[in-house]
Design an enzyme around this catalytic site. Structure first.
Site: not given
Length: 376
Positions: A338, A280, A173, A106, A103
């Site tokens: 992906h 989706h 986000h 990032h 985290e």
């Protein structure tokens, strides 16, 4: 959060940004420097999106449960007591050493992107003022808007943590991150005269529709990921052995609710996750068919042929990785790829839109300065 911690965080972001800034500084000439800075900022933003996917898919979004630091410290080492206590209380919980570092890494990369965008804005303003406002390609409004946009993205990053991974916040986000990537791709195209080609006849509107369809599909994919619905259907082409399985659209697509819960505070039924996954998956075929048609249309135009070719390659990659996540039980590496494929499609469709709409006919044979489209 004390001032020392904020300074340490800022210095960490600056330190990460120094590597690409050094690469840019070595370039000769202002035009070349600025173009390279846009390029490396776009590259770092793409990497940030990929690492953000890795953060989300490893369930590390709450690895540090506050923001922007980790337990009010600038790195997990300084917060070792809190992390040890949380990990001992819940060994597989949201706070562990590995998740805290994922985290915070990032966040460090996000800060570095912010530093690079500030550098872009400063350079644009400096050139604009020094040239007496006579070089339209360096009008600073777009670069300034980028800084405002990255601040908005940072706010949603903070809310992602403080609102405990609320699905709609996490999805926004993601979309804002991809929008930032698209804006940088547009700026990069404007400052690369060799991208100027004759506009494809009748390509502007189809390209815009393709980008809109892809945006909707990415939003649906983000909704799948943030609701952890990727394995709601583990067979293909059927779902739970049915073409149209039992689904709960009302709860599945209620936007304002906590993770794993309904708006009323009950546990989210499995049929809601099935609905999220199925929509989706089904819409993916609409997008694939349209983008394949768009790519074949681009292949018939000499100036758009290369973009069309890459669109076909990346669409094929997306189809393969999407199916692999189902058949191979959602392996982490393939799931990250992906997400990266979706970002690549955004880049390609932005470039296609730019070439089809704003690259004037015959401009490539003209001067490089004239090849830059008007800045708005």
């Amino acid at each position: 959060m004390n001032a020392i911690t904020l300074i340490e965080l800022g210095l960490t972001g600056l330190l990460v940004a120094l590597v690409p800034l050094y690469f840019v500084w070595r370039a000769k000439g202002f035009d070349n420097k600025y173009r390279k800075l846009v390029g490396v900022t776009m590259f770092f933003t793409f990497d940030l999106i990929m690492f953000g996917a890795f953060t989300r898919l490893t369930d590390s979004g709450l690895g540090c449960p506050d923001w922007p630091g980790c337990y009010n410290r600038s790195n997990p080492l300084l917060a070792h007591e809190h992390i040890n206590a949380a990990q001992q209380a819940m060994p597989t919980g949201p706070v562990t050493w590995s998740k805290a570092w994922i985290e915070m890494t990032h966040r460090y990369f996000a800060m570095a992107v912010g530093v690079l965008i500030i550098a872009l804005m400063v350079l644009a303003w400096r050139r604009w003022v020094r040239s007496g406002k006579t070089e339209p390609q360096y009008r600073p409004w777009f670069a300034t808007a980028l800084l405002g946009f990255v601040c908005l993205q940072g706010a949603f990053g903070a809310w992602t943590v403080t609102m405990k991974l609320q699905p709609v916040i996490v999805t926004i986000h993601l979309l804002l991150g991809l929008t930032l990537l698209a804006m940088l791709a547009w700026l990069y195209a404007r400052h690369n005269p060799h991208l100027a080609v004759s506009p494809g006849r009748g390509m502007a509107t189809p390209a815009a529709i393709g980008l809109a369809l892809l945006t909707l599909q990415i939003a649906l994919g983000g909704w799948v990921s943030t609701n952890y619905a990727a394995l709601a259907c583990t067979d293909f082409p059927l779902c739970d052995g049915k073409l149209v399985p039992d689904m709960d659209f009302a709860h599945g697509f209620t936007l304002w609710r906590h993770l794993g819960m309904t708006a009323a505070g009950d546990f989210l039924p499995f049929q809601a996750l099935t609905a999220i996954h199925w929509v989706h998956r089904s819409f993916a075929f609409v997008v694939i068919l349209y983008v394949v048609w768009l790519a074949h249309k681009a292949l018939r135009d000499p100036g758009l042929r290369k973009t069309g070719r890459w669109l076909l390659i990346i669409v094929a990659l997306q189809l393969c990785t999407g199916l692999a996540t189902i058949y191979l039980n959602w392996p982490l590496a393939i799931a990250v790829v992906h997400n990266g494929g979706a970002a690549l499609l955004v880049l390609l469709l932005v470039m296609l839109n730019y070439k089809a709409r704003y690259a004037p006919a015959g401009i490539a044979a003209a001067s490089p300065q004239a090849a830059v489209s008007p800045v708005t």
